[in-house]
Design a protein around this motif. Structure first.
Motif, PDB file in Angstrom:
ATOM      1  N   GLY A  49       0.809  -1.207   0.000  1.00 52.89           N
ATOM      2  CA  GLY A  49       0.000   0.000   0.000  1.00 52.89           C
ATOM      3  C   GLY A  49       0.844   1.258   0.000  1.00 52.89           C
ATOM      4  N   ASP A  50       1.918   1.253   0.802  1.00 60.02           N
ATOM      5  CA  ASP A  50       2.821   2.403   0.829  1.00 60.02           C
ATOM      6  C   ASP A  50       3.484   2.615  -0.524  1.00 60.02           C
ATOM      7  N   LEU A  51       3.835   1.533  -1.189  1.00 58.92           N
ATOM      8  CA  LEU A  51       4.461   1.649  -2.512  1.00 58.92           C
ATOM      9  C   LEU A  51       3.517   2.304  -3.515  1.00 58.92           C
ATOM     10  N   VAL A  52       2.244   1.963  -3.415  1.00 60.79           N
ATOM     11  CA  VAL A  52       1.257   2.587  -4.309  1.00 60.79           C
ATOM     12  C   VAL A  52       1.255   4.092  -4.104  1.00 60.79           C
ATOM     13  N   PHE A  53       1.236   4.527  -2.853  1.00 63.85           N
ATOM     14  CA  PHE A  53       1.200   5.960  -2.561  1.00 63.85           C
ATOM     15  C   PHE A  53       2.510   6.646  -2.939  1.00 63.85           C
ATOM     16  N   VAL A  54       3.624   5.987  -2.694  1.00 58.54           N
ATOM     17  CA  VAL A  54       4.924   6.565  -3.066  1.00 58.54           C
ATOM     18  C   VAL A  54       4.988   6.792  -4.572  1.00 58.54           C
ATOM     19  N   LEU A  55       4.597   5.798  -5.339  1.00 61.22           N
ATOM     20  CA  LEU A  55       4.663   5.911  -6.793  1.00 61.22           C
ATOM     21  C   LEU A  55       3.680   6.963  -7.312  1.00 61.22           C
ATOM     22  N   LEU A  56       2.498   7.057  -6.695  1.00 59.05           N
ATOM     23  CA  LEU A  56       1.558   8.101  -7.089  1.00 59.05           C
ATOM     24  C   LEU A  56       2.135   9.488  -6.818  1.00 59.05           C
TER      25      LEU A  56
END
Length: 206
Positions: A49-56
């Protein structure tokens, strides 16, 4: 991306990941009640989930995420419902005879644990704005290369994942000691109450 900025960002993300939060509570509760493998699976879901937000945030898609606020709101309510359901399950288990060891966790159970961590993280829309404000303090997002993005992904996995997995391992060890000293029921009761409280907090939080 300089070595100093990488090191500084890594340290900050470790510190933030270690702070008490609903994700830490979920990982600890999963590990303590279902075994370390479930706790680790939940931790990996949080990392995803954190990776999704980081990439966004890196891709400058915070405006798009804001427009999709209804989707994230639904995820938040689902995550809150899961926390409350899981907490109630822990409290109900107090009426059952305590097992010597946690029941074996099948692949489907691990997927559910991973999904709970992912769902809980994605339900927090504010996380993307947090990353969108944190990352520019350490990195020039307009000058990031593909290699820099991969380094950022590695930092997130190692920092957030390392801390959450450490919580899972610690909770698993504490659960074993609790069974040895007949403290499992009080700890389950406390964990169940905290999970319900965390779910209720998610429901009322803006």
């Amino acid at each position: 991306m300089t070595f100093a900025s990488v090191l500084a960002l890594f340290g900050v993300m470790i510190a933030l990941a270690a702070l008490p939060s609903s994700s830490v509570l979920l990982v600890v509760a999963q590990s303590g009640s279902k075994g370390v493998r479930s706790g680790v699976a939940a931790a990996l879901g949080v990392v995803a989930g954190d990776l999704v937000f980081v990439l966004l945030a890196v891709l400058g898609m915070t405006a798009l995420a804001e427009q999709m606020g209804a989707v994230f709101a639904v995820l938040k309510y689902l995550a809150a419902g899961y926390l409350i359901w899981f907490g109630i399950g822990l409290l109900r288990s107090l009426r059952e005879t305590a097992a010597v060891v946690p029941p074996p966790v099948r692949a489907r159970g691990l997927v559910a644990s991973f999904g709970s961590g992912l769902l809980l993280t994605l339900g927090d829309l504010k996380a993307i704005f947090f990353y969108a404000s944190l990352l520019p303090a350490f990195l020039d997002l307009t000058a990031l290369t593909a290699a820099d993005v991969w380094i950022l992904v590695a930092i997130t996995v190692l920092a957030v994942g390392g801390v959450k997995v450490a919580y899972a391992l610690g909770a698993g060890r504490a659960s074993g000691l609790a069974r040895r000293f007949a403290l499992e029921r009080p700890l389950k009761g406390a964990s169940g109450g905290l999970m319900i409280g965390a779910g209720a907090y998610l429901l009322v939080r803006d």
